[in-house]
Each structure stands twice: as C-alpha cells, then as structure tokens.
Design a protein around this motif. Sequence first.
Motif, PDB file in Angstrom:
ATOM      1  N   CYS A   6       0.605  -1.031  -0.132  1.00 27.83           N
ATOM      2  CA  CYS A   6       0.094   0.006   0.099  1.00 27.83           C
ATOM      3  C   CYS A   6       0.865   1.229   0.129  1.00 27.83           C
ATOM      4  O   CYS A   6       1.821   1.271   0.433  1.00 27.83           O
ATOM      5  N   LEU A   7       0.492   2.232  -0.708  1.00 28.54           N
ATOM      6  CA  LEU A   7       1.200   3.537  -0.715  1.00 28.54           C
ATOM      7  C   LEU A   7       0.462   4.276   0.484  1.00 28.54           C
ATOM      8  O   LEU A   7      -0.779   4.768   0.353  1.00 28.54           O
ATOM      9  N   LEU A   8       1.292   4.844   1.333  1.00 29.51           N
ATOM     10  CA  LEU A   8       0.777   5.973   2.188  1.00 29.51           C
ATOM     11  C   LEU A   8       1.323   7.261   1.910  1.00 29.51           C
ATOM     12  O   LEU A   8       2.722   7.394   1.983  1.00 29.51           O
ATOM     13  N   ILE A   9       0.165   8.238   1.600  1.00 35.08           N
ATOM     14  CA  ILE A   9       0.950   9.620   1.188  1.00 35.08           C
ATOM     15  C   ILE A   9       0.514  10.492   2.396  1.00 35.08           C
ATOM     16  O   ILE A   9      -0.558  10.918   2.457  1.00 35.08           O
ATOM     17  N   GLU A  10       1.549  10.922   3.307  1.00 40.97           N
ATOM     18  CA  GLU A  10       1.087  11.529   4.466  1.00 40.97           C
ATOM     19  C   GLU A  10       2.227  12.337   5.097  1.00 40.97           C
ATOM     20  O   GLU A  10       3.446  12.162   4.831  1.00 40.97           O
ATOM     21  N   ARG A  11       1.605  13.420   5.508  1.00 38.66           N
ATOM     22  CA  ARG A  11       2.795  14.346   6.275  1.00 38.66           C
ATOM     23  C   ARG A  11       2.458  14.506   7.728  1.00 38.66           C
ATOM     24  O   ARG A  11       3.460  15.465   8.297  1.00 38.66           O
ATOM     25  N   ASP A  12       1.364  14.245   8.204  1.00 37.45           N
ATOM     26  CA  ASP A  12       0.993  14.329   9.542  1.00 37.45           C
ATOM     27  C   ASP A  12       2.157  13.388  10.554  1.00 37.45           C
ATOM     28  O   ASP A  12       1.920  12.284  10.642  1.00 37.45           O
ATOM     29  N   VAL A  31       5.493   7.899   1.504  1.00 34.28           N
ATOM     30  CA  VAL A  31       6.025   8.955   1.010  1.00 34.28           C
ATOM     31  C   VAL A  31       5.248  10.307   1.650  1.00 34.28           C
ATOM     32  O   VAL A  31       4.309  10.067   2.252  1.00 34.28           O
ATOM     33  N   ARG A  32       6.140  11.446   1.479  1.00 41.39           N
ATOM     34  CA  ARG A  32       5.553  12.560   2.194  1.00 41.39           C
ATOM     35  C   ARG A  32       4.978  13.690   1.388  1.00 41.39           C
ATOM     36  O   ARG A  32       4.492  14.746   1.802  1.00 41.39           O
ATOM     37  N   SER A  33       4.829  13.386  -0.016  1.00 41.37           N
ATOM     38  CA  SER A  33       4.175  14.359  -0.791  1.00 41.37           C
ATOM     39  C   SER A  33       3.294  13.639  -1.846  1.00 41.37           C
ATOM     40  O   SER A  33       3.608  12.539  -2.303  1.00 41.37           O
ATOM     41  N   PRO A  34       2.444  14.273  -2.376  1.00 43.32           N
ATOM     42  CA  PRO A  34       1.624  13.454  -3.474  1.00 43.32           C
ATOM     43  C   PRO A  34       2.598  13.654  -4.837  1.00 43.32           C
ATOM     44  O   PRO A  34       2.327  12.478  -5.439  1.00 43.32           O
ATOM     45  N   ARG A  35       3.422  14.501  -4.800  1.00 42.22           N
ATOM     46  CA  ARG A  35       3.995  14.281  -6.380  1.00 42.22           C
ATOM     47  C   ARG A  35       5.073  12.980  -6.202  1.00 42.22           C
ATOM     48  O   ARG A  35       5.122  12.072  -7.020  1.00 42.22           O
ATOM     49  N   ILE A  38       2.781   9.901  -6.750  1.00 40.09           N
ATOM     50  CA  ILE A  38       2.610   9.603  -8.352  1.00 40.09           C
ATOM     51  C   ILE A  38       3.902   9.020  -8.789  1.00 40.09           C
ATOM     52  O   ILE A  38       3.528   8.063  -9.614  1.00 40.09           O
ATOM     53  N   THR A  39       5.167   9.417  -8.419  1.00 38.92           N
ATOM     54  CA  THR A  39       6.192   8.635  -9.134  1.00 38.92           C
ATOM     55  C   THR A  39       6.078   7.316  -8.607  1.00 38.92           C
ATOM     56  O   THR A  39       6.498   6.318  -9.508  1.00 38.92           O
ATOM     57  N   VAL A  40       5.964   7.020  -7.616  1.00 37.61           N
ATOM     58  CA  VAL A  40       5.918   5.620  -6.976  1.00 37.61           C
ATOM     59  C   VAL A  40       4.881   4.942  -7.761  1.00 37.61           C
ATOM     60  O   VAL A  40       4.901   3.779  -8.323  1.00 37.61           O
ATOM     61  N   LEU A  41       3.617   5.481  -7.883  1.00 38.74           N
ATOM     62  CA  LEU A  41       2.438   4.621  -8.507  1.00 38.74           C
ATOM     63  C   LEU A  41       2.673   4.473 -10.056  1.00 38.74           C
ATOM     64  O   LEU A  41       2.268   3.362 -10.566  1.00 38.74           O
ATOM     65  N   SER A  42       3.560   5.377 -10.606  1.00 45.15           N
ATOM     66  CA  SER A  42       3.844   5.207 -12.181  1.00 45.15           C
ATOM     67  C   SER A  42       4.809   3.977 -12.309  1.00 45.15           C
ATOM     68  O   SER A  42       5.202   3.787 -13.480  1.00 45.15           O
ATOM     69  N   ARG A  43       5.268   3.377 -11.387  1.00 47.12           N
ATOM     70  CA  ARG A  43       6.440   2.234 -11.542  1.00 47.12           C
ATOM     71  C   ARG A  43       5.677   1.250 -11.043  1.00 47.12           C
ATOM     72  O   ARG A  43       5.703   0.765  -9.863  1.00 47.12           O
ATOM     73  N   PRO A  44       5.523   0.058 -11.974  1.00 40.62           N
ATOM     74  CA  PRO A  44       4.710  -1.144 -11.853  1.00 40.62           C
ATOM     75  C   PRO A  44       5.616  -2.037 -10.802  1.00 40.62           C
ATOM     76  O   PRO A  44       4.772  -2.879  -9.900  1.00 40.62           O
ATOM     77  N   ALA A  71      -5.455   9.098 -13.886  1.00 43.03           N
ATOM     78  CA  ALA A  71      -4.945   9.163 -14.911  1.00 43.03           C
ATOM     79  C   ALA A  71      -3.905   7.989 -15.344  1.00 43.03           C
ATOM     80  O   ALA A  71      -3.582   7.467 -16.534  1.00 43.03           O
ATOM     81  N   ILE A  72      -3.303   7.472 -14.050  1.00 43.46           N
ATOM     82  CA  ILE A  72      -2.555   6.218 -14.241  1.00 43.46           C
ATOM     83  C   ILE A  72      -3.209   4.874 -14.018  1.00 43.46           C
ATOM     84  O   ILE A  72      -3.039   4.013 -14.886  1.00 43.46           O
ATOM     85  N   ASN A  73      -4.019   4.876 -13.167  1.00 45.79           N
ATOM     86  CA  ASN A  73      -4.957   3.658 -12.836  1.00 45.79           C
ATOM     87  C   ASN A  73      -6.139   4.136 -12.254  1.00 45.79           C
ATOM     88  O   ASN A  73      -6.615   4.647 -11.544  1.00 45.79           O
ATOM     89  N   GLU A  74      -7.354   3.412 -13.375  1.00 42.74           N
ATOM     90  CA  GLU A  74      -8.733   3.717 -13.057  1.00 42.74           C
ATOM     91  C   GLU A  74      -9.108   2.957 -12.101  1.00 42.74           C
ATOM     92  O   GLU A  74     -10.395   3.424 -11.771  1.00 42.74           O
ATOM     93  N   GLU A  75      -8.849   2.174 -11.612  1.00 39.17           N
ATOM     94  CA  GLU A  75      -9.653   1.117 -10.460  1.00 39.17           C
ATOM     95  C   GLU A  75      -8.864   1.308  -9.073  1.00 39.17           C
ATOM     96  O   GLU A  75      -9.565   0.708  -8.219  1.00 39.17           O
ATOM     97  N   ILE A  76      -7.584   1.613  -8.940  1.00 43.18           N
ATOM     98  CA  ILE A  76      -6.813   1.574  -7.608  1.00 43.18           C
ATOM     99  C   ILE A  76      -7.558   1.978  -6.614  1.00 43.18           C
ATOM    100  O   ILE A  76      -8.222   3.416  -6.716  1.00 43.18           O
ATOM    101  N   PRO A  77      -8.075   1.511  -5.446  1.00 40.53           N
ATOM    102  CA  PRO A  77      -8.807   2.371  -4.379  1.00 40.53           C
ATOM    103  C   PRO A  77      -7.698   3.531  -3.824  1.00 40.53           C
ATOM    104  O   PRO A  77      -6.511   3.228  -3.698  1.00 40.53           O
ATOM    105  N   VAL A  78      -8.504   4.445  -3.718  1.00 39.54           N
ATOM    106  CA  VAL A  78      -7.721   5.418  -2.965  1.00 39.54           C
ATOM    107  C   VAL A  78      -8.836   5.965  -1.784  1.00 39.54           C
ATOM    108  O   VAL A  78     -10.135   6.099  -1.968  1.00 39.54           O
TER     109      VAL A  78
END
Length: 448
Positions: A6-12, A31-35, A38-44, A71-78
Amino acid sequence: MFYGQCLLIERDSFFLDRIQNEKSEIPFLTVRSPREGITVLSRPQYRIKAIFVSTSFGIMESKKLLSDVRAINEEIPVIYLCHHSHLAIPLDNDAAKNQVFQIENPERKSDLIHKLKELFPNQFNWQGIEASPEEKGQELQLKEEDFIGVKTEDFLLTSKSFFNVFLKMPSGKFVKILHAGDPLDSGLLEKYEEKNVTELWIKEEEHRRYTNLTEKTAAQLVKSNSGKQVTAICHLGDNVVRELTKFGIDDNAMAFADKFVGHSVAVIKRLRNVESRMDPLWEELLNSEHSTAVVVLSGLLANELGFESSKAIKLVGVAALLHDIALFKADPHFPTENEQDLSEEQKKIFKSHAKDGAEMLRKEGIFEEVVIQAVAQHHDRRKSLPSRQINLVSEIIGACDTFYHKVVKGQDEMAKRFFLSDDLKEFSPSVEKAFLKILSGSKTKKQA
Ligand SMILES: [Fe+2]
Ligand SMILES: [Fe+2]
C-alpha cells in the motif's frame, strides 16, 4: 495473503510516529508528498494495490491527487485519511463505486488494514471451505483441467481436511476420498501411498488455499530451523509452480512465488556453512518440480558466487522459478527438455521458449531487467557465443538447469562425468569453480 503493498501519502508527523512501529501483515510504502506518490505509482515494480492519502495536504491538493492517480490507474482504491473534520473530503454517492473512500480520525495502522480487508475480502479470508456436492467413493467423470495434483507423500496433515480431495483413476475418472471437514490422519495417506497413489487431486479453486497452508507451514518450519525445512520449501515450490502453470503470472501466484523464494533464501543461507549441505537436498530435488529444483540450486550457486544480500539471491530465485514459464504456458505437461524426445511442434516451442518467456515477463511490467534477461539467455552459453554479453544470473540458471537434467535426473554416470568435464566448461570459470565447490560439500553416493 495480500500481494503488493500500500502507498501511504502522509505528512502528519504525529500519525506517522504513532504507526511507525506498529506491526502489519501488509507492507506500506510511505512518502511525504503527493508528487512522490505519483512517481511511485507510475512504476509497476512497486506493485501498489491501494493508496492512502492524508487530507492534511488540503482538500484541493487531495482532489488533484485523485485525478492524477486516475490518469495512471482507473481502478486502484484511493482512501482519504482525514485527521481533522474540517479537512474531510465531501464524497458523492458514486464514490464507493469509483473506489474512493475516507477514514475519519484513523488512530492506528490497523484502521487502515481493516479497510483493506473490506476492500479485498478474498485475499484475507481463507476460511469457509465446505464439502463439495460430489459423493465419496464413486467414479466420476470430471475434467482434469479443473484440478491440480498434490504429492501424496507431502500432503499436509491437519486434524480435519480443509479440502475436498480426489483420486484420479487409471481410467481418467475421479473418485472423491475426502470431504472438506473429514478427519485426516497419516494412516489414510500411507494407505494410498502403499497403493502407489503418487498424487491427490484438489479442485483448482481450492488449490490456492492449499498453497497458502503450505506457505504457512513452510514459514513455521523455516523459522524453527527444523530438519524438515528443505522438504517444506520444495513442497511449497511445487505448489507455486503448479499455480503458475495453471493460472499464469497473476498477483496471487506471484505472492506465493515471492514467499517461496524468500523462504528458500533463508534455508540456502543457513545451509551455506554446513559441510554436507547437499545431502538433505538430493532426495528432495529429485522429487521436486524442475523449476523448484532450479530455484534451490540457483540460490545455492548464487550464494557461493558471492551474492550475499537476500534481495540479490531472491532475484536469482524469481528468474529461476520463471525460466521455463513459456514452456508451461504452451503445454502444462511439456514432456522434457531433451530435444531428441520432442515432436516437431514441441521442438518449435522449445526453441523459442527462452525468448517467449522473457517477452511474457516484460509485458507484466513488474520484473527487473536482470530477471527478464536471465530468462531470455538461460540456454545461451558463453563459450559458444563469445561475442554476446551473457549476464551472470543467466549463467547461474543455465548451469543449474543443465545440472538438473544431467545429474539430478540423469541416471547414468557418463552424463554426470560429462557435466563436469564439458558442460560446466561452457560457463564462466567462476561459475564452474563455485559449482564444483557446492558439489564437494556433498557426501552422498550420488555425488558426481
Ligand atoms: Fe529452458
Ligand atoms: Fe529448464
């Protein structure tokens, strides 16, 4: 069993501090930022299966992230993590349908996992096998392709059978011998072994659970350093190979593959300093699926060649496990790799299987280049192709592949001697030397 992470994007920082030492059955990549997210998500190769994103980045930013993810993945749960009510994202009625969720005031990592269990129930729930409708003791006309065979001698003993178990008769018909829930004891299995029943059959939809049980058993035995650990990993390997053969490279099969290779590495590293390390292996390798044997041998050889980190040996293991994947795909019962015994059609398949296998892996998008190359080159030899750069992992797999066919399976002494005097010479001197060193650790009469 959850494959990927799982990817956790969090800065708290408060939340991150609170969860950082919490154990979890699922890996999280933080990771600490949305950017960065997105980089992680784009790497399978990161195999991200769900995204948790904190709304502490602000509502606008969180919404933008969702559209970048889609735009990268239409189905992944967010799943939004909302630590303060004023930062809650207003979700519309279609949110759940679009795989968008929100957790308010998450306290612990287990709150996140709870959500995952709701989202992926099949990947966590191994309970609930019931007796299937077939009657016991009757010959039934069932399709072999709906079943997967499991070795009788290794069949896992549990006080009650978790599975509906069948025998295959010489006529090709099936007879059910156990309902799921029936008592299961070693006496029953021995009875079938005495009758030379080498395989018991489980329906393919139950086999994944069998592999899961096999994995849990192997993990326990490997941890306890029991004498049965080699048997346990080989049994797991065989079941993984059968899953891969049956279902192809899917997430579940690869999850088991990962575990199998991981457990093998642990056992291989432990065997390293045991002088008679090959002794417990011989019998197991002889009785194992080809790919299972090549994984174990390749791990040993890699370790001898100086691959020290578990990650490096695991890469070799994954390549070894998948080196003949194109053969299984073409024909689950591909008879042998001995070219003389193949039909014209099989010869064609054999000729291109290394290249085809590499292509299959490349299409999956999750394998490292070294693994893909190793599969592509496992029949190439340095000596006959001096101008080609053949990577070391390919050589390791090539040497173990040949060793398996000539020495482990080969029955005559000549073939064994030929392996040492000729076959091994086709590889780099370091591979030859390391192989000889492994063999010198064996005291069995099968020593080449
Ligand atoms: Fe091959
Ligand atoms: Fe092979």
